[in-house]
Design a protein around this motif. Structure first.
Motif, short mmCIF file in Angstrom:
data_model
loop_
_atom_site.label_atom_id
_atom_site.label_comp_id
_atom_site.label_asym_id
_atom_site.label_seq_id
_atom_site.Cartn_x
_atom_site.Cartn_y
_atom_site.Cartn_z
N ARG A 47 -36.92 -37.22 22.97
CA ARG A 47 -35.75 -37.73 22.26
C ARG A 47 -35.63 -37.12 20.87
O ARG A 47 -36.60 -37.02 20.14
N ARG A 48 -34.40 -36.79 20.49
CA ARG A 48 -34.13 -36.39 19.12
C ARG A 48 -33.89 -37.63 18.27
O ARG A 48 -33.78 -38.74 18.78
N GLY A 49 -33.79 -37.40 16.96
CA GLY A 49 -33.50 -38.50 16.05
C GLY A 49 -32.12 -39.08 16.31
O GLY A 49 -31.23 -38.44 16.88
N ILE A 50 -31.92 -40.29 15.84
CA ILE A 50 -30.74 -41.08 16.23
C ILE A 50 -29.44 -40.43 15.76
O ILE A 50 -29.29 -40.04 14.61
N GLY A 66 -29.68 -38.15 12.60
CA GLY A 66 -31.13 -38.11 12.52
C GLY A 66 -31.68 -36.72 12.81
O GLY A 66 -30.95 -35.78 13.13
N HIS A 67 -33.02 -36.60 12.73
CA HIS A 67 -33.65 -35.29 12.84
C HIS A 67 -33.36 -34.64 14.20
O HIS A 67 -33.40 -35.28 15.23
N SER A 101 -33.93 -42.48 5.92
CA SER A 101 -33.94 -41.04 6.17
C SER A 101 -33.76 -40.68 7.63
O SER A 101 -33.15 -39.65 7.96
N ASP A 102 -34.29 -41.49 8.56
CA ASP A 102 -34.20 -41.12 9.96
C ASP A 102 -32.78 -41.17 10.51
O ASP A 102 -32.54 -40.79 11.65
N HIS A 103 -31.84 -41.61 9.68
CA HIS A 103 -30.43 -41.63 10.09
C HIS A 103 -29.59 -40.55 9.40
O HIS A 103 -28.41 -40.39 9.75
#
Length: 369
Positions: A47-50, A66-67, A101-103
């Motif tokens: 899975r990639r970041g959101i 996300g990343h 940050s993850d968003h």
């Protein structure tokens, strides 16, 4: 640290990287570009970041970045054109649920490279990124018995979306000026803008508990869609928003990061598709217990994870409280879990619920009707 541990927990099962389509011919649909939650350093279970794109009659709207999500747009077929060129001209606006940050870590990639070689935004119709404004105060120290740290960037310790976008663009001034002087590109800040969402009169952020009850309010509209927002409960990350996209051909709600929140229940009731975050209690609890850190740090992790996110049991409660056409598990932490994975969780939630429950995967396309 916690993000690393949780990303690596569970089984080695990887999600399929090939797109899956459910009602993909629908005129209003959601494309799950990335489905992993948390500040992780690798694809968690494939899975990639959101990140999500809502598409309405060919117009596209980004929710979070996300990343890995910029590359994920290519994989999902949302950037390339028939002649092989980059083409982001269908993207009209972006929406950030909150400023963890993850968003947002791939937002700069999308904006700067999209402007250079993809036609993102124009002087007559800028690509505008909507999201939380400057909240004006720092979080409370947790656990409360430890000394308060000196804030990072004290001149502007809590910038909102408008400031974040402006600073991201400014960081690439060398590149942007080269494109302007050497390749006839426009000024990037004339085609891309950030916009802080203003809360309705009488609604104020709550820094010590759940958000106050409120009705959803409109933050964007065009000839294809109306986008409304409401405050959700993501602990001390205030404000945090969920968004509802409503068109003539369906409705899609994106929860953002939140524990079970009455405001979200009100906004999502009756929607065609609800993309809702979920965490696995047992995996996360075991990960926290195994961290080589003091108990106070474990307490802080536990307070955030279980006070600001949604468990399977809470999603079961949500399904008892409201009606939705399809519930899609989204922003899954960790990316992989044991005992059948997230598909098994979806199966349990859907049993007897008289509605479809899907475990989200990268590339999944879910039509509203």
């Amino acid at each position: 640290m916690l993000g690393l541990v949780l990303a690596q927990s569970g089984t080695a099962q990887a999600s399929s990287t090939s797109p899956v389509h459910r009602r993909s011919g629908a005129r209003t649909k959601a494309v799950l570009v990335g489905t992993a939650g948390g500040p992780i350093w690798r694809q968690a279970g494939g899975r990639r970041g959101i990140s999500t794109v809502v598409e309405v009659e060919g117009a596209r709207y980004l929710v979070d970045a996300g990343h890995g999500s910029a590359a994920g747009l290519f994989d999902a077929g949302l950037i390339g054109s028939a002649d092989g060129k980059n083409d982001l001209t269908a993207f009209r606006a972006g929406f950030i649920t909150h400023l963890h940050s993850d968003h947002v870590t791939d937002l700069a990639t999308l904006l700067v490279q999209g402007f250079i070689a993809g036609g993102l935004g124009s002087a007559s119709a800028p690509f505008r990124v909507y999201g939380p404004g400057d909240r004006g105060q720092l979080p409370h120290v947790f656990p409360p018995n430890r000394p308060e740290p000196a804030p990072f960037n004290p001149e502007e310790p809590t910038p909102g979306t408008a400031s974040m976008v402006r600073q991201l663009l400014a960081a690439f001034a060398t590149d942007v000026n080269d494109r302007m002087f050497d390749a006839t590109s426009p000024r990037i800040d004339t085609v891309i803008e950030g916009s802080d969402i203003t809360l309705p009169a009488g609604v104020t952020p709550n820094f010590t508990g759940p958000p106050q009850p409120m009705r959803p309010f409109v933050v964007y509209g065009d000839d294809r869609v109306e986008v409304s927002a409401t405050l959700v409960d993501h602990g001390q990350m205030v404000p945090s928003f969920a968004y509802r996209f409503t068109s003539d051909t369906g409705s899609i709600v994106v929860s953002g990061d939140t524990t079970l929140t009455p405001n979200l229940l009100e906004m999502a009731d009756g929607c065609d598709v609800l993309l809702h975050e979920v965490i696995d209690y047992d995996t996360i609890n075991a990960s926290i217990n195994g961290l080589p850190v003091p108990d106070a740090v474990k307490e802080a992790f536990r307070n955030h994870m279980f006070g600001a996110h949604t468990t399977e049991a809470q999603l079961a409660e949500l399904l008892r409280e409201i009606q939705v056409g399809t519930l899609v598990l989204h922003h899954m932490v960790p990316g992989d879990i044991a005992n059948g994975g997230w598909a098994r969780v979806a199966e349990r939630l859907g049993t007897g619920a008289r509605r479809e429950v899907i475990a989200g995967t990268d590339g999944l396309v879910v039509g509203a009707r």
